[in-house]
Design a protein around this motif. Structure first.
Motif, PDB file in Angstrom:
ATOM      1  N   CYS A 164      52.901  54.444  35.016  1.00 46.60           N
ATOM      2  CA  CYS A 164      51.449  54.533  35.070  1.00 46.60           C
ATOM      3  C   CYS A 164      50.923  53.151  35.465  1.00 46.60           C
ATOM      4  O   CYS A 164      51.557  52.144  35.177  1.00 46.60           O
ATOM      5  CB  CYS A 164      50.919  54.923  33.694  1.00 46.60           C
ATOM      6  N   ALA A 165      49.787  53.111  36.111  1.00 42.43           N
ATOM      7  CA  ALA A 165      49.243  51.817  36.526  1.00 42.43           C
ATOM      8  C   ALA A 165      47.989  51.493  35.729  1.00 42.43           C
ATOM      9  O   ALA A 165      47.319  52.376  35.188  1.00 42.43           O
ATOM     10  CB  ALA A 165      48.927  51.839  38.015  1.00 42.43           C
ATOM     11  N   ALA A 166      47.710  50.206  35.642  1.00 39.52           N
ATOM     12  CA  ALA A 166      46.410  49.756  35.157  1.00 39.52           C
ATOM     13  C   ALA A 166      45.922  48.759  36.194  1.00 39.52           C
ATOM     14  O   ALA A 166      46.692  48.329  37.047  1.00 39.52           O
ATOM     15  CB  ALA A 166      46.525  49.111  33.789  1.00 39.52           C
ATOM     16  N   GLY A 167      44.658  48.404  36.122  1.00 40.69           N
ATOM     17  CA  GLY A 167      44.167  47.464  37.118  1.00 40.69           C
ATOM     18  C   GLY A 167      42.816  46.928  36.736  1.00 40.69           C
ATOM     19  O   GLY A 167      42.362  47.135  35.602  1.00 40.69           O
TER      20      GLY A 167
ATOM     21  N   VAL B 206      39.213  45.831  32.967  1.00 42.17           N
ATOM     22  CA  VAL B 206      40.572  46.349  33.038  1.00 42.17           C
ATOM     23  C   VAL B 206      40.529  47.848  32.751  1.00 42.17           C
ATOM     24  O   VAL B 206      39.985  48.275  31.738  1.00 42.17           O
ATOM     25  CB  VAL B 206      41.493  45.626  32.028  1.00 42.17           C
ATOM     26  N   VAL B 207      41.050  48.636  33.695  1.00 38.41           N
ATOM     27  CA  VAL B 207      40.995  50.096  33.551  1.00 38.41           C
ATOM     28  C   VAL B 207      42.376  50.703  33.766  1.00 38.41           C
ATOM     29  O   VAL B 207      43.261  50.097  34.365  1.00 38.41           O
ATOM     30  CB  VAL B 207      39.997  50.742  34.547  1.00 38.41           C
TER      31      VAL B 207
ATOM     32  N   GLY C 185      38.946  47.945  44.262  1.00 27.74           N
ATOM     33  CA  GLY C 185      39.108  47.171  43.034  1.00 27.74           C
ATOM     34  C   GLY C 185      39.825  45.870  43.274  1.00 27.74           C
ATOM     35  O   GLY C 185      40.310  45.591  44.366  1.00 27.74           O
ATOM     36  N   SER C 186      39.913  45.042  42.220  1.00 27.85           N
ATOM     37  CA  SER C 186      40.447  43.701  42.464  1.00 27.85           C
ATOM     38  C   SER C 186      41.907  43.509  42.051  1.00 27.85           C
ATOM     39  O   SER C 186      42.473  42.477  42.359  1.00 27.85           O
ATOM     40  CB  SER C 186      39.564  42.645  41.819  1.00 27.85           C
ATOM     41  N   ALA C 187      42.492  44.452  41.361  1.00 25.38           N
ATOM     42  CA  ALA C 187      43.917  44.300  41.058  1.00 25.38           C
ATOM     43  C   ALA C 187      44.518  45.634  40.629  1.00 25.38           C
ATOM     44  O   ALA C 187      43.816  46.511  40.123  1.00 25.38           O
ATOM     45  CB  ALA C 187      44.137  43.275  39.961  1.00 25.38           C
ATOM     46  N   ASP C 188      45.817  45.757  40.856  1.00 24.35           N
ATOM     47  CA  ASP C 188      46.542  46.978  40.499  1.00 24.35           C
ATOM     48  C   ASP C 188      47.903  46.571  39.936  1.00 24.35           C
ATOM     49  O   ASP C 188      48.609  45.767  40.545  1.00 24.35           O
ATOM     50  CB  ASP C 188      46.707  47.841  41.762  1.00 24.35           C
TER      51      ASP C 188
ATOM     52  N   PRO D  24      45.794  35.415  33.187  1.00 23.30           N
ATOM     53  CA  PRO D  24      46.895  35.799  32.307  1.00 23.30           C
ATOM     54  C   PRO D  24      46.458  36.754  31.188  1.00 23.30           C
ATOM     55  O   PRO D  24      47.188  37.689  30.846  1.00 23.30           O
ATOM     56  CB  PRO D  24      47.368  34.452  31.749  1.00 23.30           C
ATOM     57  N   ASP D  25      45.263  36.553  30.627  1.00 26.94           N
ATOM     58  CA  ASP D  25      44.792  37.447  29.563  1.00 26.94           C
ATOM     59  C   ASP D  25      44.568  38.866  30.071  1.00 26.94           C
ATOM     60  O   ASP D  25      44.942  39.843  29.417  1.00 26.94           O
ATOM     61  CB  ASP D  25      43.484  36.919  28.953  1.00 26.94           C
ATOM     62  N   GLU D  26      43.928  38.951  31.253  1.00 26.77           N
ATOM     63  CA  GLU D  26      43.696  40.282  31.841  1.00 26.77           C
ATOM     64  C   GLU D  26      45.022  40.970  32.138  1.00 26.77           C
ATOM     65  O   GLU D  26      45.170  42.171  31.940  1.00 26.77           O
ATOM     66  CB  GLU D  26      42.887  40.150  33.139  1.00 26.77           C
ATOM     67  N   PHE D  27      45.988  40.187  32.600  1.00 26.25           N
ATOM     68  CA  PHE D  27      47.297  40.749  32.911  1.00 26.25           C
ATOM     69  C   PHE D  27      47.946  41.331  31.660  1.00 26.25           C
ATOM     70  O   PHE D  27      48.450  42.452  31.674  1.00 26.25           O
ATOM     71  CB  PHE D  27      48.197  39.669  33.532  1.00 26.25           C
ATOM     72  N   GLU D  28      47.881  40.570  30.570  1.00 26.29           N
ATOM     73  CA  GLU D  28      48.457  41.037  29.313  1.00 26.29           C
ATOM     74  C   GLU D  28      47.819  42.356  28.896  1.00 26.29           C
ATOM     75  O   GLU D  28      48.498  43.293  28.472  1.00 26.29           O
ATOM     76  CB  GLU D  28      48.217  39.975  28.237  1.00 26.29           C
ATOM     77  N   LYS D  29      46.494  42.406  29.045  1.00 23.91           N
ATOM     78  CA  LYS D  29      45.764  43.609  28.660  1.00 23.91           C
ATOM     79  C   LYS D  29      46.156  44.780  29.563  1.00 23.91           C
ATOM     80  O   LYS D  29      46.370  45.900  29.093  1.00 23.91           O
ATOM     81  CB  LYS D  29      44.260  43.328  28.769  1.00 23.91           C
ATOM     82  N   ALA D  30      46.261  44.498  30.869  1.00 25.22           N
ATOM     83  CA  ALA D  30      46.605  45.558  31.820  1.00 25.22           C
ATOM     84  C   ALA D  30      47.990  46.122  31.524  1.00 25.22           C
ATOM     85  O   ALA D  30      48.184  47.344  31.558  1.00 25.22           O
ATOM     86  CB  ALA D  30      46.543  45.017  33.249  1.00 25.22           C
TER      87      ALA D  30
END
Lengths: 247, 264
Positions: free
Chosen positions: A160-163, A169-170, A181-184, A207-213
């Motif tokens: 599954c992906a998040a992004g 972050v969704v 969107g800005s990242a996947d 890095p924080d957004e990545f951890e959450k994603a």
């Protein structure tokens, strides 16, 4: 690409297709739908429609590719020419070759390849309709196809992906979100082993957004994992124990 | 990358050393090999750079040509990355069309440059929707001694920094190339760091023999602000969620160190 939408997430935090930030698209799974394959699965993940088939363990062709100590897994991810907006040439693109490789590497850790030396197993994935997140849906279906073929495995692989869409972050981006969107961050996961077997990213994340994603994607994987198990049960619970009755 | 040229004894040695936080070549787990960068080595190319990462050697040449933009980005120049695993670089490389390893390598390098918005592609537009500059980045592996990804990514960025585009003017719909050059507009300098996992330990910059001993590989590219702009996990192994976060922090630290050293 169609007209760029004004806003991907409205004030109430609802996305273009009506979902909340951490909501998956509807996922439908079916196992054993191709009569000629040793194992097969079909997935509908949102508007993604993908078929996966597994053939093997069987003799390797060409023979020199076989390994004396293990089975060889081969994967082919392929998109149908009509699966996307503009016709896609049926010849394998560089993207498809890369995805075939990462999908193979995401499934390999789940299999006991050493049980069947000198053999091969082929996984064919056909994307009939693509709507963002096809590599993840492909992995989910391919792992089911391998299970349906009876290949011994440590765990099912689910993806599954998040992004990131508009600074949020969704979970589980669909086509438009993926493009605008800005990242996947696609993630493949074996829940029982806490093992991430595929991880990619494009776009920009702190890095924080990545951890959450990553944790959000793993959360999505766990939900789909339940559906995967359910799909296997649905097929194998329906088979009536005929022989036992006769005895 | 697969190869048959390493014995099981060697693989065991590598793993045992790493368990004790040591490496066969004397490095610490988090150390890079020596890095040498030389720019402008090919005069006929618009930009070029040669990178030595230990014994791994990669040459990148860039060419700038004019062409049509993609229909969905009419105001942006085009970036094309290709990688050649030249047969003289390793007994495992064969001549022929690019295989999945070279395609993956090119796409990882491409993703790092593209997603960090390293090139200001809007400045490469000549006539919107009609004519733009196309930047070809060709990665040429000259000696394979492991971690081609980091060496190639470094060389690609170094070559782009060294790239010049021709001066031009448009007269009556015709493109006239003028004397002189301007440097390619660079916005960001992505730095790519690759880690290997072996016996649940993470190592930085695995070299050829270690590459065959690692369970899994994790590549991350960071932009100038220290944000992540591309990731690729490789090899048929896995990472736990904790290892990924640990790896991300380690890679971020290494990228910052490299950036300081290179003054990018």
């Amino acid at each position: 690409m169609n007209e760029k939408p004004e806003k991907l997430i409205n004030k109430k935090g609802i996305r273009l297709d009506g979902r909340k930030a951490d909501e998956l698209r509807p996922v439908k799974l079916e196992v054993g739908i191709l009569p000629n394959a040793d194992g097969s699965a079909y997935i509908e993940h949102g508007k993604n429609k993908i078929l996966a088939a597994a053939f093997g363990p069987r003799e390797m062709h060409p023979k020199h590719l076989s390994r004396p100590d293990r089975m060889v897994l081969r994967c082919r991810y392929h998109m149908a020419p009509f699966s996307v907006g503009e016709r896609k040439s049926p010849a394998p693109s560089r993207r498809e070759i890369e995805l075939s490789k990462v999908i193979r590497e995401s499934l390999e850790p789940s299999l006991f390849l050493e049980y069947y030396p000198r053999t091969g197993v082929d996984v064919f994935i056909e994307v009939l309709q693509a709507d963002g997140g096809t590599r993840c849906a492909s992995i989910t279906a391919a792992s089911l196809a391998l299970a349906d073929a009876g290949i011994p495995m440590r765990d099912l692989v689910v993806a599954c992906a998040a992004g990131k869409v508009e600074d949020k972050v969704v979970l589980d981006l669909f086509d438009t979100e993926d493009k605008v969107g800005s990242a996947d961050v696609p993630v493949a996961f074996m829940p029982n082993l806490n093992a991430v077997t595929l991880l990619q990213m494009d776009g920009q994340l702190t890095p924080d957004e990545f951890e959450k994603a990553v944790s959000m994607a793993i959360g999505g994987c766990r939900k789909i994992y339940e559906l995967q198990k359910e799909a296997l049960k649905t097929k194998y619970m329906l088979i009536e124990p005929e022989e036992e009755d006769e005895e | 990358m697969t190869s048959s040229s390493i014995t099981r004894v060697k693989l065991k040695q590598i793993a045992e050393k790493i368990e004790k936080a040591k490496r066969l070549d004397g490095r610490g787990l988090n150390d890079y090999r020596e890095i040498k960068i030389e720019q402008g080595v090919i005069e006929k190319a618009e930009g070029s750079a040669r990178v030595l990462l230990g014994k791994t050697e990669v040459l990148v040449g860039t060419k700038v040509e004019t062409g049509a933009p993609f229909p969905d980005t009419p105001n942006n120049g085009v970036l094309t990355v290709n990688a050649e695993l030249v047969p003289l670089a390793s007994p495992d490389f064969e001549p022929g069309p690019p295989d999945e390893n070279s395609i993956e390598l090119a796409r990882i390098v491409d993703r790092g440059i593209r997603e960090s918005e390293a090139i200001d592609t809007e400045k490469l537009c000549i006539e919107p929707g009609k004519r733009v500059f196309v930047v070809f980045v060709d990665v040429y592996v000259l000696n394979h001694d492991g971690n081609l990804i980091d060496a190639s990514a470094l060389a690609a960025v170094a070559a782009l920094m060294n790239t010049k585009m021709p001066n031009y003017e448009v007269k009556d719909d015709e493109l006239i190339i003028k004397q002189g050059y301007t440097p390619l507009p660079i916005k960001s300098h992505p730095i790519t760091v690759t880690l290997g996992k072996i016996k649940d330990k993470l190592i930085v910059d695995p070299w050829l023999e270690e590459e065959q001993a690692i369970d899994a590989r994790l590549t991350m590219a960071f932009n100038n602000e220290g944000n992540i702009c591309a990731i690729q996990k490789g090899c048929p192994g896995y990472f736990t969620q904790q290892q990924i976060i640990e790896g991300m922090k380690l890679a971020q630290k290494k990228a910052a160190e490299l950036r300081k050293k290179l003054k990018w």
